[in-house]
Design an enzyme around this catalytic site. Structure first.
Site, short mmCIF file in Angstrom:
data_model
loop_
_atom_site.label_atom_id
_atom_site.label_comp_id
_atom_site.label_asym_id
_atom_site.label_seq_id
_atom_site.Cartn_x
_atom_site.Cartn_y
_atom_site.Cartn_z
N GLU A 76 17.57 13.63 -23.28
CA GLU A 76 16.73 14.77 -22.82
C GLU A 76 15.70 14.95 -24.07
OE1 GLU A 76 19.75 14.59 -22.58
OE2 GLU A 76 19.83 14.37 -20.18
N HIS A 122 27.33 21.53 -14.51
CA HIS A 122 26.45 21.10 -13.32
C HIS A 122 26.17 22.34 -12.52
CE1 HIS A 122 28.11 17.03 -14.04
NE2 HIS A 122 26.89 16.67 -13.81
#
Lengths: 483, 325, 366
Positions: free
Chosen positions: B60, B129
């Site tokens: 990321e 998540h």
């Protein structure tokens, strides 16, 4: 017994699946984990392994059907006698869509896009509570009606309210319990909250309670229905300024006049307690000033400005302050510092119908005589009309009061804390004066009383300041040099 | 008009913007051949090729940092972070680099880039998540943060984001990705401005304010209230930085009661800012304190996936408290 | 992607050197730079050194809050500036690179303005000192977090590759940066994409006080290039000509589409890590003295003198000229004045949103 198998959520965010093919026929036996049916979703295509063992009684959807997650997919039999648990994948997922289905009932929807979400799951929303607005009886004030519907004041609070006569319930901070909007309404109507009976929980005062207690009250204003009153009243639309000007009230001391009086009282007390107030009095021979003003007055009037002595005093004052910055200063108590102002913003005390107001002539040292006259006239008028803006009463660095013009010899004015000093300007009167040659003549004399904070200003400095000021007032043509 | 669900609205808008402007490119993990794990970039790789739809290394920091380096060199990258929970390995790039590029260069450089992040719970994803990290981003000066709830708004805000000259974090309610469908304007200029809330329903009894995924539960709460004769005004903030203070204050001042619904953790959640602003600006108009209904101050749990989320039961209880106050 | 260069071997045992301690040319090929170029390199070395000395003084005088001294790094810094093409290529410097910025053409006034935080700084005094940048010259504004500029450098490189105009990006950093995740993220992405980025480590073997042996188990920084599929070169970072020839070759290699490379330039920082550091705690005096003997400036000056291009008089004139240039830059930077309060709220966004407008009005009393 027969059980139902529902379509599981096959991947995150997947809400439906298309049946591709059945891999077990109706009436066929099926083993645990045997491939049962192939399902395609937006994200994945999978064979669902059978979560049960027994006989597939019925396929509840055909190839090509699109089913929402949680919809019945198959009925099967475990060959038992029917005492078992009915249905499911056992993960409780089935209520996900059920909730959506029950919520999709609203045909009276107002055309908003809310129905968009009815299919979505999520949230702990089992049986929903019953929500009620307060019954009408409770809206008009505490009655202790005994109606125990949710939303009505509880019994204890009602009893307290009805037995406590005219005393409002108080919160842990000693103030009456009230919702913020009720506090504002009470201020506007001049209703002391202490006299209002609260109808809310624990006797909390609500908007309608204030309306009911208002003079001539008992009814919400402007005849609105009770329900509408509450919402409209809460209102005043948001327009950046939270408070409207207070309306005129009855003659009792509950009108906004009282507010100003209270503020004045607080300021006076603060000044009294926080300054070392010291008085110095002297007099000026202003005969020349009287003559000068008499000459200039018609010219000023020709330009639409009434010319009093005050502008002359202000001009002399700012010139003197420039030479004595310590008097154009204030005491910063938080930092224990003396702060000398760069500009002179001079407060001028005005005796208004609402009480003492001290509007500030900003940047007084940069104004001409005529300009000072116009500005002081304008501020005084605004003070009397109560139309001063908040900024017009803030930020003064020195103050002048000419209350002595009404009468008296001199006064001991109170300092506008945290300023360093205030100058009392008194009535100009002809008094006998002994000249150098012992002749006694009548001259126009003016008493000046300088009240200063001895923490910032020494007595000698105060005297020098006053001497300089008097020198200018006695020879006023010097004032014109940079007027 | 096309009948689109939320992911289709994203893919469709990306397609239209890439067709319109060559400098718009897409990068992220699995966004190419796979079309993204949620399929929000489906079809783009075939249409625009590997140069403009870049499958990145699993990093990321690389995705966000490279997007910055591309943007200052003239591209308008749209980066996908697979789950908002994985923004944190790239957090320094976002906070120290992207957000401050314009400021620290005195306006000489700017970073017109978009970072899309599927966000929120209710998908049985556990705490890695399911999180709602919007407050972190709102707290970082220099970022625009939007969190739409409908396909049409998502399309319109994504378009505004792509055309913005500042970096924009677009949080996407992944629980609603496929749960909501609506007609999305086919207009290639359909754009929703930032800082403007949408009043989705009007009522006089209470104002419900929410954004993003929680809009679903908020809307259902409003309908349940309607069924009981209580009418709520429902505001969808849509944009969090900047947020539409005026609409909120006007409606809350008019009604006097409000319940603020968001699914991130309670303490210092975005609704804390909304509540504080209401208290600062219009205290005198209030008939009840602003009440927050939010996620709990725990990590997002797996087993209690649904119980964690604020649902109609908690919203209705708060409404009752506001009405009783 | 590894392509052996024609002149230099990657992963060599010893750092590449082209100039000996006495200024003698050691190269296996002819020194083919023009006399003007050779002299310009010297001017930039001296300018970088005097700039550094001046910035250290300004900090001690309380005129700036911080400085990261760069004396000892001038060889590689000036070489990088001479290897790239201004107006075409991009630099991603780190905070010790104001000598690089100056040699690349960033005006001294802007550099000093940045150090002092006055309006002479095009970045309006937003960053702490020692963070050069220039949009006009494609020098991306430096940031403090170590290695945080490398993923963006990779992104710019990928964008350059897409654009196909033969642009190149050079990113510099210290040896400590090689331990950061972002360093790996940046080199890895550039390697995967074959992006035209030359990564240059100004390896002074200390990250503040931590020596390289504690920083990494790798023998050298250059070795790390293996992992990213790019060549790694060791070079004497105090030999400006070795650095320049190597950099020119790697920049051209990237321009030609052969992808990124890593340069491990060994240097020594003569000063402390920063104005807030006391290096005597962790570096023996003898070590500093030994490295002083390899100072890039005298070494290069002897090369010029051996070729009859320079003498003591020229040196004196140059130093006087640069000092006066610095005096002027400091005077002008101070005279530019400080940014006002209101400017604090500019450039957060392209347009001022309502909440910042409100805060600005509160701050300025408007």
């Amino acid at each position: 017994m027969s059980r139902t198998f529902t379509l599981p959520e096959l991947a995150e965010s997947v809400v439906e699946g298309e049946i591709v093919a059945w891999l077990v026929g109706e009436g066929e036996p099926v083993a645990l984990d045997q491939p049962l049916v192939e399902v395609m979703t937006d994200k994945v295509t999978v064979e669902i392994p059978s979560p049960f063992e027994g006989v597939l009684e019925a396929q509840l959807a055909q190839a090509g059907d699109v089913l929402p997650v949680g919809a019945p997919l198959a009925r099967w039999s475990d060959g038992g006698d029917g005492s078992g648990e009915a249905s499911g994948t056992g993960d409780g997922d089935e209520d996900r869509t059920n909730d959506g289905a029950t919520a999709t009932t609203d045909e009276e929807d107002d055309g908003s896009s809310l129905t968009l979400f009815t299919a979505s799951g999520g949230g702990d929303d089992g049986p929903l509570p019953r929500v009620r607005k307060r019954p009408a009886a409770a809206q008009a004030g505490a009655t202790g009606s005994g109606d125990s519907a949710p939303g009505a004041p509880d019994q204890a609070a009602s009893t307290t309210a009805s037995t406590a006569a005219s005393t409002a319930a108080r919160g842990p901070w000693g103030r009456p319990l009230a919702v913020p909007a009720a506090r504002r309404r009470a201020r506007e109507l001049g209703v002391p909250l202490e006299r209002v009976l609260g109808s809310g929980p624990h006797g909390r005062i609500r908007l309608e309670d204030v309306d009911a207690s208002a003079p001539g009250g008992g009814a919400a204003p402007s005849g609105a229905a009770p329900g509408a009153a509450a919402s409209a009243a809460a209102g005043a639309t948001y327009a950046g300024s939270p408070l409207r000007a207070a309306p005129d009230g009855p003659e009792e001391a509950r009108s906004p006049l009282r507010g100003l009086r209270r503020i004045v009282a607080q300021q006076m007390m603060h000044s009294h307690l926080s300054t070392v107030r010291t008085l110095h009095v002297d007099e000026a021979d202003v005969s020349e000033l009287v003559a000068l003003r008499a000459r200039l007055k018609p010219r000023a009037e020709a330009r639409g400005v009434r010319l009093t002595y005050l502008p002359f005093v202000l001009r002399a004052l700012v010139a003197t302050l420039a030479r004595h910055p310590r008097l154009n200063a204030w005491w910063d108590e938080t930092t224990e510092e003396v702060v000398e102002a760069r500009d002179a913003h001079v407060g001028v005390a005005v005796d208004s119908p609402r009480g003492l107001v001290v509007p500030v002539v900003r940047d007084a040292s940069r104004r001409t005589l005529l300009d000072l006259a116009a500005e002081t006239n304008r501020l005084a008028a605004a003070a009397r009309d109560g139309t001063l803006a908040p900024d017009e009463v803030r930020g003064g660095t020195f103050s002048v009061t000419n209350v002595g013009a009404i009468g008296g010899l001199f006064s001991f004015p109170i300092i506008q804390a945290p300023q360093a000093a205030v100058l009392g300007v008194h009535a100009i009167k002809k008094r006998p004066v002994v000249l150098e040659d012992d002749a006694i003549v009548a001259r126009s004399m003016l008493y000046l009383s300088l009240s200063f904070d001895h923490r910032l200003v020494d007595g000698a400095d105060a005297v020098r300041f006053t001497n300089d000021l008097i020198r200018l007032l006695e020879a006023p043509e010097a004032l014109l040099l940079d007027a | 008009m096309s009948e689109w669900n939320l992911v289709q609205a994203i893919a469709g808008t990306l397609d239209a913007e890439m067709a319109r402007d060559e400098s718009v490119i897409v990068l992220g993990e699995d966004v190419g051949k796979r079309g993204g794990v949620f399929l929000a970039t489906r079809g783009l790789f075939d249409r625009y090729g590997p140069d403009r739809v870049i499958d990145t290394p699993l990093s990321e920091a690389a995705i966000i940092g490279a997007a910055l380096g591309m943007s200052v060199h003239g591209l308008r990258p749209v980066a996908e972070i697979q789950f908002a929970d994985y923004a944190f390995p790239g957090f320094d790039q976002l906070v120290s680099q992207v957000a401050k590029t314009r400021y620290r260069s005195g306006g000489a450089f700017h970073a017109p880039l978009v970072i899309r992040m599927p966000s929120g719970g209710g998908v049985k994803g556990g705490h890695h998540h399911s999180q709602n990290p919007e407050t972190h981003f709102v707290h970082t000066a220099g970022l625009h943060v939007v969190y739409p709830s409908t396909p049409s708004d998502t399309a319109g805000m994504l378009r505004t984001a792509i055309r913005s000259d500042d970096p924009v974090v677009v949080l996407e309610p992944k629980r609603l990705y496929r749960a909501v469908k609506e007609q999305v304007p086919a207009d290639p200029e359909h754009a929703v401005p930032f800082g403007s809330a949408m009043v989705r329903k009007r009522g006089d009894d209470v104002v419900l304010i929410s954004y993003g995924a929680s809009m679903a539960e908020t809307a259902r709460s409003a309908e349940a209230l309607h069924a009981q004769g209580i009418e709520a005004t429902v505001i969808d903030l849509r944009s969090l930085m900047p947020w539409d203070r005026d609409t909120v204050l006007q409606e809350v001042a008019r009604v006097g009661r409000c319940v603020l619904v968001s699914e991130g953790p309670h303490t210092v959640g975005f609704m804390s800012e909304v509540a504080a602003t209401i208290a600062e600006e219009i205290l005198d108009a209030l008939l009840a304190p602003p009440l927050r209904v939010s996620g709990y101050d725990t990590p997002y749990p797996y087993a209690q996936d649904r119980e964690y989320l604020p649902g109609p039961r908690r919203v209705l209880n708060a409404v009752q408290r506001a009405l009783d106050y | 992607m590894i392509r052996d260069s024609s002149r230099f071997q990657p992963f060599s045992e010893q750092p590449i050197r082209l100039v000996g301690d006495q200024g003698e040319w050691l190269g296996a090929f002819a020194l083919d730079l023009s006399d003007d170029d050779l002299i310009q390199i010297h001017r930039d070395l001296v300018r970088a050194r005097l700039l550094d000395e001046r910035l250290v003084r300004l900090q001690r005088q309380g005129k700036s809050s911080f400085v990261a001294p760069a004396a000892g790094h001038e060889g590689i810094q000036v070489a990088v500036a001479h290897a790239v093409e201004a107006g075409r290529d991009w630099l991603y410097p780190y905070y010790r690179d104001y000598g690089l910025a100056a040699a690349f053409g960033v005006p001294l006034l802007e550099i000093v303005g940045q150090m002092l935080g006055t309006l002479a700084d095009p970045a309006k005094g937003r960053q702490m000192p020692s963070h050069p940048g220039s949009a006009a010259l494609n020098v991306f504004t430096a940031v403090s977090p170590i290695a945080a500029h490398l993923p963006p450098a990779a992104g710019t490189g990928i964008s350059m590759k897409m654009a196909g105009r033969g642009e190149v990006c050079v990113a510099t950093f210290g040896d400590g940066a090689t331990s950061e995740g972002d360093w790996h993220a940046g080199l890895n992405f550039a390697g995967a994409q074959g992006a035209p980025v030359v990564f240059v480590c100004e390896n002074n073997r200390y990250a503040i006080s931590v020596e390289f042996a504690k920083q990494s188990g790798s023998e050298t920084v250059a070795d790390k290039a293996h992992a990213y599929g790019m060549p790694g070169y060791r070079v004497d970072g105090m030999d400006v000509l070795a650095c320049l020839y190597l950099m020119r070759e790697l920049v051209q290699r990237a321009r030609d589409g052969f992808g990124p490379a890593l340069v491990d330039a060994s240097v020594y920082r003569y000063g402390p890590h920063s104005s807030a550091d006391d290096d005597s705690v962790y570096r023996p005096k003898e070590e500093v003295e030994a490295w002083r003997k390899r100072d890039p400036l005298p070494r290069y000056r002897s090369l010029l003198e051996r070729r009859g291009l320079w003498d003591a008089g020229a040196e004196e004139r140059l130093r006087a000229e640069v000092s006066e240039e610095l005096n002027q830059a400091v005077r002008d930077a101070e005279a530019a004045g400080r940014p006002g309060i209101a400017s604090m709220f500019d450039d957060v966004y392209a347009e001022l949103p309502w909440h910042l407008r409100k805060q600005r009005d509160e701050a300025t009393g408007a």
